[in-house]
Structures are given as C-alpha cells and as structure tokens.
Design a protein around this motif. Structure first.
Motif, PDB file in Angstrom:
ATOM      1  N   ALA A 213      -5.190   4.605   1.783  1.00  0.00           N
ATOM      2  CA  ALA A 213      -3.788   4.938   2.029  1.00  0.00           C
ATOM      3  C   ALA A 213      -2.966   3.671   2.242  1.00  0.00           C
ATOM      4  N   ALA A 214      -3.527   2.680   2.934  1.00  0.00           N
ATOM      5  CA  ALA A 214      -2.820   1.422   3.146  1.00  0.00           C
ATOM      6  C   ALA A 214      -2.546   0.725   1.824  1.00  0.00           C
ATOM      7  N   ALA A 215      -3.531   0.714   0.926  1.00  0.00           N
ATOM      8  CA  ALA A 215      -3.333   0.090  -0.382  1.00  0.00           C
ATOM      9  C   ALA A 215      -2.222   0.781  -1.155  1.00  0.00           C
ATOM     10  N   ALA A 216      -2.180   2.119  -1.078  1.00  0.00           N
ATOM     11  CA  ALA A 216      -1.186   2.884  -1.835  1.00  0.00           C
ATOM     12  C   ALA A 216       0.203   2.825  -1.205  1.00  0.00           C
ATOM     13  N   LEU A 217       0.273   2.968   0.123  1.00  0.00           N
ATOM     14  CA  LEU A 217       1.571   3.043   0.797  1.00  0.00           C
ATOM     15  C   LEU A 217       2.182   1.670   1.031  1.00  0.00           C
ATOM     16  N   TRP A 218       1.377   0.708   1.378  1.00  0.00           N
ATOM     17  CA  TRP A 218       1.887  -0.634   1.654  1.00  0.00           C
ATOM     18  C   TRP A 218       1.917  -1.521   0.414  1.00  0.00           C
ATOM     19  N   LYS A 219       1.186  -1.113  -0.638  1.00  0.00           N
ATOM     20  CA  LYS A 219       1.114  -1.890  -1.887  1.00  0.00           C
ATOM     21  C   LYS A 219       0.607  -3.314  -1.617  1.00  0.00           C
ATOM     22  N   VAL A 220      -0.480  -3.386  -0.870  1.00  0.00           N
ATOM     23  CA  VAL A 220      -1.073  -4.669  -0.484  1.00  0.00           C
ATOM     24  C   VAL A 220      -2.562  -4.649  -0.814  1.00  0.00           C
ATOM     25  N   PRO A 221      -3.184  -5.828  -0.961  1.00  0.00           N
ATOM     26  CA  PRO A 221      -4.640  -5.861  -1.149  1.00  0.00           C
ATOM     27  C   PRO A 221      -5.354  -5.439   0.119  1.00  0.00           C
ATOM     28  N   VAL A 222      -6.344  -4.570  -0.030  1.00  0.00           N
ATOM     29  CA  VAL A 222      -7.071  -4.024   1.109  1.00  0.00           C
ATOM     30  C   VAL A 222      -8.569  -4.222   0.904  1.00  0.00           C
TER      31      VAL A 222
END
Length: 393
Positions: A213-222
């Motif tokens: 969810a962090a990768a999708a919502l924040w658009k950051v590398p996770v």
C-alpha cells in the motif's frame, strides 16, 4: 446455495468432466472482500462453517459422493485427478481455516468520507518544542483513485503461522498513509524541495499489505522484510500486485530476509538489501509487539536501518488488545529512548479498526462482546536533536 443438490449432476448419471468442474467451481466458498466495517465473523459465515453443521449438509454429502466415486467414465487419469482435487478443496473449505490451503482476499483502498478510522487525538510538536493535542488531523483532505490489493494468506499452521495473517493494524495504518504523508511526514514528501522520494522499509511485513500500500499510495520505493519462512509468500503477493502498484505510478518493491537482533543476526539477513545500516528515511512496522522480547528486537532493527537525520521517521502501529500489549507498547517507547542515539516519540494517535483474527476458539465470549473491534496505537518516532545527527542533516 442457489441450486438444490438434487438438481446437481449425480454420479449415477456419469456427468462429463466439464460438468463436474463447473459444478465444483460453483460450490466454492470464496473469500469475501475485506471491509474495515466488518470482522472475521462475516467471513466465518461463508468460509468457516462448523464441522458439525457441515457434516450434516447436503452440499458436503454431495462433494463426498464425488470423492468416493472412481469416476471410471472419465477419459483420462488427469481428468479424474483434477475433479478429485477440486472436490477435496471444496471439502476442506468446510472443515475450518486450518484445512484450507490458501485464502485470497481483495483489500479495497478509497478515500473514506466518513473518517471511520480517524484518530481520536493527535499530539503535534509545537514551534517551542513542546506538544499540543488536536483532533483536526483527520480533516486534511487527501484524495486518490480507488484501487485494490490482492493478498494471499496461507494456512495458519507451523512456525510461520502468525506471519501468514493480515493483521487489522496493517490495514488501519495502510489506509492512513495518504493523510500522514500530507501531515506528519510532509517534510519527506515536499516536492518543492527537489528531494528524491524517500525509501521505505517495512519490518515484519507478513503478507505485505502495508508495504505494498505504501508503494502504491506514496509512489515511493519500498523494501519488504520478514523471516525466511515468510518470504516466499511475501514474494508471491509482491509479484501478484506488481501491476496494481505500477498502474498508480507506484515505486519499486524489493524484498528479502531481515532477522532482528544483534549484529550476528543482521549478518544472517539479506546482505544485498540490508548490509549497509541507516538506509531508509521511513521505517514502518505494524503489530510487531506480542512477546516480551519484541520491544528490544524491534527497536534495535529500527535503529540500525533508519536513516540518520532529523527528518527520518518511524511509524509503528500496535493494537491495544489487552494489558500485555499495553505494557509492551510502553516498554517499546522506553526502549526507543534508551537507544544510542535515542529515538523520540513525536506524535501519538489512536485509531479504531476491526481485527477479524481476534481471539482463539476459547475467546468466543470476548469476540461476541467487542465484535472484533480493536483500538490501534500509532507512534511516530524521530531521531530528534541528537548531536550525532548534525552532519547528516
């Protein structure tokens, strides 16, 4: 069931391979879509009917007739194996969660106008270095296009069982990520500063819902991490949601084994991903405090992996299930302060969620009383003003 079992193809009729496959597919007790407004009891109604009632059901007797049949009229052994395998799955679905090989559930994400998971209070740092309480953080308007993540949860057995559950706090925190990026983590996401997107590490990822969810919502590398026995299913979920994350312009998702504890434990982790300390400006962890060793272990893993600098942040969410978890939360906060350099709790929130995994079979009275509702504590930590961080800033 829409069709009475007497109207289904009977074995004495020698139904075709295609008929049997379609019929058994129609008998599947399929997983429901998760909703934060419903608990495990709703899933149990369709997926975990009691063995006693199911043994008396017409459906179970029908499935049993297929399993016991030699299916001699089918053309090949392969066809017979496919039918028996499908019938076995339908039977296992009626014998409880432990008997089901996998559960696959869709977890929806959409802005919630009702603010049903909004924090009750928020402690915010003031310009003078103190803190103030507010309940207005939930008023920050953060919109995004709805999407879903599809998460596989294997059978809950063996040493890795806890890591195969998708815990309530993971979903509660995941749903708060857009609001947090616009408030508590604003300095890390402020595009006007021309800084790169912050890398994110999730500790104890389990099924991977929060990190994906962090990768999708924040658009950051996770980077997702967990114990060796958990990683294969974690890898499956990351691969299965790759397109969903990419469709939102999400960041790259990596994953590997990360063992918490001493430097010796760290050496047994994936060295390519975690060999260098202080890599990640944001560290996430959800429901990672459930025995006496965890406050120290979690704090040490955070300390080693969180990037140096006062802007770096740690988000830890833990359910307040009972007196034990309340004690572990307090021990964890103190342990973070005892680190060298220390990590300070800058903000605390409390959210309400539904834990469909709450309790064991012996806890039916408690589950009935609270309907799976659980309060979730969120702590946001930073390295604060440690003298070791001046150069890093």
């Amino acid at each position: 069931m829409a069709v009475p079992t007497e109207d289904l193809p009977q074995m004495w009729q020698q139904p075709s391979y295609e008929e049997l496959v379609i019929t058994l597919a129609g008998l599947e007790l399929g997983p429901t879509v998760w909703s934060h407004r419903s608990g495990r009891a709703d899933i149990l109604q369709t997926q975990e009917r009691s063995l006693t009632s199911q043994l008396k059901s017409e459906e179970t007797r029908y499935i049993s007739s297929i399993i016991k049949s030699p299916l001699a009229w089918l053309s090949t052994d392969d066809e017979r194996e496919v039918v028996w395998d499908a019938a076995g799955r339908r039977m296992s679905e009626r014998c409880g969660r432990m008997a089901v090989g996998d559960i696959v559930r869709r977890w929806p994400f959409a802005p919630d106008p009702t603010n049903s998971t909004a924090p009750s209070t928020t402690t915010m740092p003031t310009a003078a270095g103190g803190s103030s309480s507010s309940s207005s953080s939930s008023e920050i308007a953060v919109g995004y296009e709805p999407f879903e993540l599809v998460i596989r949860e294997p059978a809950l057995n063996g040493d890795a069982g806890l890591g195969f559950k998708t815990w309530a706090s993971s979903y509660v925190l995941a749903r708060q990520l857009p609001r947090l990026a616009a408030s508590s983590l604003f300095r890390l996401f402020d595009e006007t500063l021309g800084q790169p997107a912050p890398g994110v590490l999730e500790l104890g990822s389990g099924t991977g819902l929060l990190g994906l969810a962090a990768a999708a919502l924040w658009k950051v590398p996770v980077t997702l991490s967990d114990l060796p026995a958990i990683v294969p299913n974690l890898r499956h979920n990351a691969a299965g949601n790759k397109d969903a994350v990419a469709a939102r312009g999400g960041g790259e998702v990596r994953l590997g084994c990360l063992t918490w504890g001493s430097e010796e434990d760290a050496a047994r982790s994936d060295q390519e991903l975690f060999g260098e300390p202080y890599q990640f400006p944001i560290v996430l962890a959800a429901d990672s405090l459930y025995n006496d060793n965890h406050p120290v272990l979690l704090a040490s893993a955070i300390s080693r992996n969180l990037a140096l600098g006062s802007k770096s942040r740690v988000l830890v969410m833990s359910p307040k299930r009972d007196d034990i978890t309340l004690r572990l939360i307090e021990e964890f906060k103190q342990t973070m302060l005892d680190l060298e350099p220390p990590l300070f709790c800058e903000e605390e929130d409390e959210f309400s969620g539904n834990d469909d995994w709450a309790g064991d079979d012996n806890d039916d009275d408690d589950k009935e009383e609270n309907n799976g509702n659980v309060r979730c504590w969120l702590g946001i930590f930073s390295r604060g003003g440690s003298p070791l961080l001046t150069e890093a800033d």
